[in-house]
Write a protein that holds these residues in place. Structure first.
Motif, PDB file in Angstrom:
ATOM      1  N   ILE A 221       0.848  -1.197   0.000  1.00 43.77           N
ATOM      2  CA  ILE A 221       0.000   0.000   0.000  1.00 43.77           C
ATOM      3  C   ILE A 221       0.884   1.248   0.000  1.00 43.77           C
ATOM      4  O   ILE A 221       1.821   1.362   0.785  1.00 43.77           O
ATOM      5  N   SER A 222       0.581   2.170  -0.918  1.00 42.39           N
ATOM      6  CA  SER A 222       1.358   3.399  -1.007  1.00 42.39           C
ATOM      7  C   SER A 222       0.572   4.543  -0.364  1.00 42.39           C
ATOM      8  O   SER A 222      -0.596   4.759  -0.694  1.00 42.39           O
ATOM      9  N   ILE A 223       1.224   5.266   0.554  1.00 38.77           N
ATOM     10  CA  ILE A 223       0.559   6.391   1.221  1.00 38.77           C
ATOM     11  C   ILE A 223       1.506   7.595   1.216  1.00 38.77           C
ATOM     12  O   ILE A 223       2.611   7.529   1.743  1.00 38.77           O
ATOM     13  N   THR A 224       1.047   8.676   0.613  1.00 36.75           N
ATOM     14  CA  THR A 224       1.874   9.886   0.546  1.00 36.75           C
ATOM     15  C   THR A 224       1.385  10.952   1.527  1.00 36.75           C
ATOM     16  O   THR A 224       2.174  11.566   2.222  1.00 36.75           O
ATOM     17  N   MET A 225       0.062  11.169   1.574  1.00 32.24           N
ATOM     18  CA  MET A 225      -0.463  12.266   2.382  1.00 32.24           C
ATOM     19  C   MET A 225      -0.674  11.837   3.831  1.00 32.24           C
ATOM     20  O   MET A 225      -1.194  10.747   4.087  1.00 32.24           O
TER      21      MET A 225
END
Ligand code: B12
Length: 256
Positions: A221-225
């Protein structure tokens, strides 16, 4: 009809109307003013588009090849990222694709290309946007040409997916930054994983559903914010329970 062609080529109806008004795509109009397209005109237009694409690709390749070769031979990643940034910011998808595929053919892995070329270039784009040096429009051009190029590379790559190694890849809910997840997908596929790609803005419960359905070994899972991270942390426990039932490992990455 206009609607059918728009659907077939995945463009808007107004794009089809613009092409036909400009005389690029022949049509006749019914008494009611609706455009009707003949099969042979559609085929001719399609052929012309393919030819134009090929010509642009050849031109792009020739233009950048000597300078690009030097940068590749010297493993000058800063130079490559800079060149990449310039091509992406001006929306030159053909140059972007050429740079990525030549780097790949030169022997740089997708991981190296992502880490040493795309990431620094895109981070610089973000900085330029934050400091008002470029507009949102420029950032969109850069991102879209990158996604387009990666999609092309993805299509060209030989896939030897093993049915025993399944990964689910996507972004958390609210997360629109999708590029890193595309890179993760492509890197795993290059390593022989079968990837179920869920894309941007995926609720964690959908990841849980996907685990139940596909029984993967890993879920990435990619999470930036940061606010998306807070939301993800709230929902994480349920996902973790589902994952441990199937012995699935959860891998979370991203700037947040
Ligand atoms: C393109 C972009 C957008 C595009 C995204 C389009 C798309 N289809 O992807 C759009 C226009 C939608 C966008 C929107 C916004 N954006 Co924006 N965006 C960017 C930009 C310029 C590039 C992102 C990118 O693709 N980076 C390239 C990738 C390869 O790098 P990466 O994400 O860091 O990933 C690396 C690692 O983190 C890791 N990784 C990432 N995920 C994962 C997952 C796994 C499993 C693993 C193993 C590893 C891993 O691997 C990658 C390679 O090393 C960044 C700048 C930046 N610093 O990244 C800003 C940036 C992220 N955005 C920012 C902001 C503020 C926004 C908005 C809030 C703007 C607004 N006011 O609307 C919205 C929020 C949207 C949302 N809800 O998600 C800020 C975030 C600041 C912060 N942390 O709070 C940044 C940093 C710009 C800046 N300098 O201020 N954005």
């Amino acid at each position: 009809s206009t609607k059918e062609l728009a659907k077939m080529w995945d463009v808007s109806e107004s794009t089809i109307k613009r092409w036909s008004d400009a005389g690029m795509l022949r049509c006749r109009k019914t008494i009611g003013g609706h455009r009707k397209f003949e099969l042979e005109d559609i085929m001719e237009f399609q052929n012309q588009c393919d030819l134009a694409k090929k010509e642009a690709a050849e031109k792009g390749k020739a233009e950048c090849s000597s300078e690009l070769k030097r940068l590749l031979n010297e493993s000058d990643f800063q130079g490559l990222a800079n060149r990449y940034k310039q091509a992406a910011l001006t929306g030159q998808s053909v140059l972007v694709l050429s740079l990525l595929s030549q780097s790949n053919q030169h022997g740089f892995s997708l991981a190296t290309i992502g880490e040493e070329i795309i990431k620094p270039a895109m981070h610089e784009v973000g900085e330029m946007w934050r400091t008002g040096k470029i507009r949102v429009l420029d950032e969109h051009l850069a991102t879209l040409s990158t996604i387009e190029a990666l999609t092309d590379l993805h299509g060209q790559a030989a896939k030897n997916a093993s049915p025993d190694r399944i990964a689910i890849v996507g972004c958390s809910e609210g997360e629109l930054h999708q590029l890193a997840s595309i890179l993760v997908r492509d890197m795993l596929e290059a390593e022989g994983w079968k990837v179920i790609y869920l894309g941007s803005h995926t609720p964690l419960f959908s990841f849980a559903e996907a685990i139940n359905r596909f029984k993967p070994q890993i879920v990435c899972i990619s999470i930036t914010m940061m606010d998306n991270l807070e939301r993800a942390v709230r929902d994480f426990e349920a996902l973790r329970r589902t994952a441990s039932k199937h012995e699935t490992k959860i891998i979370i990455g991203g700037a947040a």
